[in-house]
Design a protein around this motif. Structure first.
Motif, PDB file in Angstrom:
ATOM      1  N   ARG A 116       0.848  -1.208   0.000  1.00 29.00           N
ATOM      2  CA  ARG A 116       0.000   0.000   0.000  1.00 29.00           C
ATOM      3  C   ARG A 116       0.880   1.254   0.000  1.00 29.00           C
ATOM      4  O   ARG A 116       0.622   2.191  -0.754  1.00 29.00           O
ATOM      5  CB  ARG A 116      -0.948  -0.005   1.196  1.00 29.00           C
ATOM      6  N   ASP A 117       1.915   1.253   0.848  1.00 29.92           N
ATOM      7  CA  ASP A 117       2.811   2.419   0.924  1.00 29.92           C
ATOM      8  C   ASP A 117       3.502   2.684  -0.412  1.00 29.92           C
ATOM      9  O   ASP A 117       3.736   3.837  -0.776  1.00 29.92           O
ATOM     10  CB  ASP A 117       3.869   2.215   2.008  1.00 29.92           C
ATOM     11  N   LEU A 118       3.827   1.631  -1.132  1.00 32.50           N
ATOM     12  CA  LEU A 118       4.513   1.747  -2.424  1.00 32.50           C
ATOM     13  C   LEU A 118       3.544   1.919  -3.589  1.00 32.50           C
ATOM     14  O   LEU A 118       3.956   1.990  -4.735  1.00 32.50           O
ATOM     15  CB  LEU A 118       5.392   0.511  -2.666  1.00 32.50           C
ATOM     16  N   GLN A 119       2.260   1.939  -3.277  1.00 32.44           N
ATOM     17  CA  GLN A 119       1.202   2.043  -4.284  1.00 32.44           C
ATOM     18  C   GLN A 119       1.300   0.926  -5.320  1.00 32.44           C
ATOM     19  O   GLN A 119       1.150   1.152  -6.523  1.00 32.44           O
ATOM     20  CB  GLN A 119       1.210   3.420  -4.930  1.00 32.44           C
ATOM     21  N   ALA A 120       1.536  -0.276  -4.828  1.00 32.11           N
ATOM     22  CA  ALA A 120       1.593  -1.451  -5.701  1.00 32.11           C
ATOM     23  C   ALA A 120       0.180  -1.875  -6.071  1.00 32.11           C
ATOM     24  O   ALA A 120      -0.767  -1.713  -5.289  1.00 32.11           O
ATOM     25  CB  ALA A 120       2.320  -2.590  -5.000  1.00 32.11           C
ATOM     26  N   ASP A 121       0.037  -2.427  -7.263  1.00 32.96           N
ATOM     27  CA  ASP A 121      -1.256  -2.893  -7.743  1.00 32.96           C
ATOM     28  C   ASP A 121      -1.607  -4.274  -7.212  1.00 32.96           C
ATOM     29  O   ASP A 121      -2.783  -4.632  -7.127  1.00 32.96           O
ATOM     30  CB  ASP A 121      -1.251  -2.970  -9.278  1.00 32.96           C
ATOM     31  N   GLU A 122      -0.574  -5.056  -6.893  1.00 30.85           N
ATOM     32  CA  GLU A 122      -0.808  -6.427  -6.451  1.00 30.85           C
ATOM     33  C   GLU A 122       0.407  -6.935  -5.678  1.00 30.85           C
ATOM     34  O   GLU A 122       1.478  -6.331  -5.699  1.00 30.85           O
ATOM     35  CB  GLU A 122      -1.068  -7.351  -7.643  1.00 30.85           C
ATOM     36  N   ILE A 123       0.198  -8.050  -5.012  1.00 25.94           N
ATOM     37  CA  ILE A 123       1.267  -8.747  -4.302  1.00 25.94           C
ATOM     38  C   ILE A 123       1.317 -10.160  -4.845  1.00 25.94           C
ATOM     39  O   ILE A 123       0.280 -10.826  -4.959  1.00 25.94           O
ATOM     40  CB  ILE A 123       1.003  -8.799  -2.783  1.00 25.94           C
TER      41      ILE A 123
END
Length: 154
Positions: A116-123
């Motif tokens: 979330r902090d890195l504004q990632a779209d998925e894990i």
């Protein structure tokens, strides 16, 4: 239980925690893993990874008994696919004596917050087919299989 971010000073700890994981993989996939990598080389590997600004490791326990190694991956839009910004959990491991105490869940929660902090779209995370206990845990944590690799010899 709140995981803490690993620092360069934790490279040897990560190497120590990796030993049981490496042993499990070597026992199940002898063609792909060495059973006992050089401890200094392993610590150097983790120090190098921790020096990468896109790489984050988390530790749980005191002394540490679990860790997760996460890498931010990005790709621009191409003719084949949309771009992405994702967090790859490359390693997640808890020492056998410390399992079922919430450390794995805490490590995945830390990875989720990092994403979330890195504004990632998925894990995403990578796991080997024989690791059925881990698969059950990952599914219980909301992960689902996405891709499969098949192997044969020439």
């Amino acid at each position: 239980m709140t995981p803490r971010r690993a620092t360069l000073a934790d490279a040897a700890t990560l190497a120590r925690l990796n030993a049981h994981v490496q042993g499990w993989h070597a026992a199940h996939y002898r063609e792909a893993f060495f059973p006992n990598p050089d401890p200094k080389a392993l610590a150097d590997y983790f120090a190098d990874r921790l020096s990468d600004p896109g790489c984050t490791a988390f530790l749980t326990g005191d002394p540490a008994t679990g860790y997760a190694l996460c890498q931010l991956q990005t790709r621009e839009v191409s003719i084949f696919s949309p771009g992405y910004r994702r967090l790859m959990i490359e390693h997640v491991a808890v020492a056998p004596k410390a399992r079922r105490l919430g450390q794995g869940r805490a490590l995945l929660q830390a990875a989720r917050q990092l994403a979330r902090d890195l504004q990632a779209d998925e894990i995403l995370l990578d796991t080997w087919e024989a690791n059925h206990d881990a698969h059950a845990f990952f599914r219980a944590e909301g992960f689902e299989p996405r891709r499969m690799l098949f192997r044969t010899t020439p």
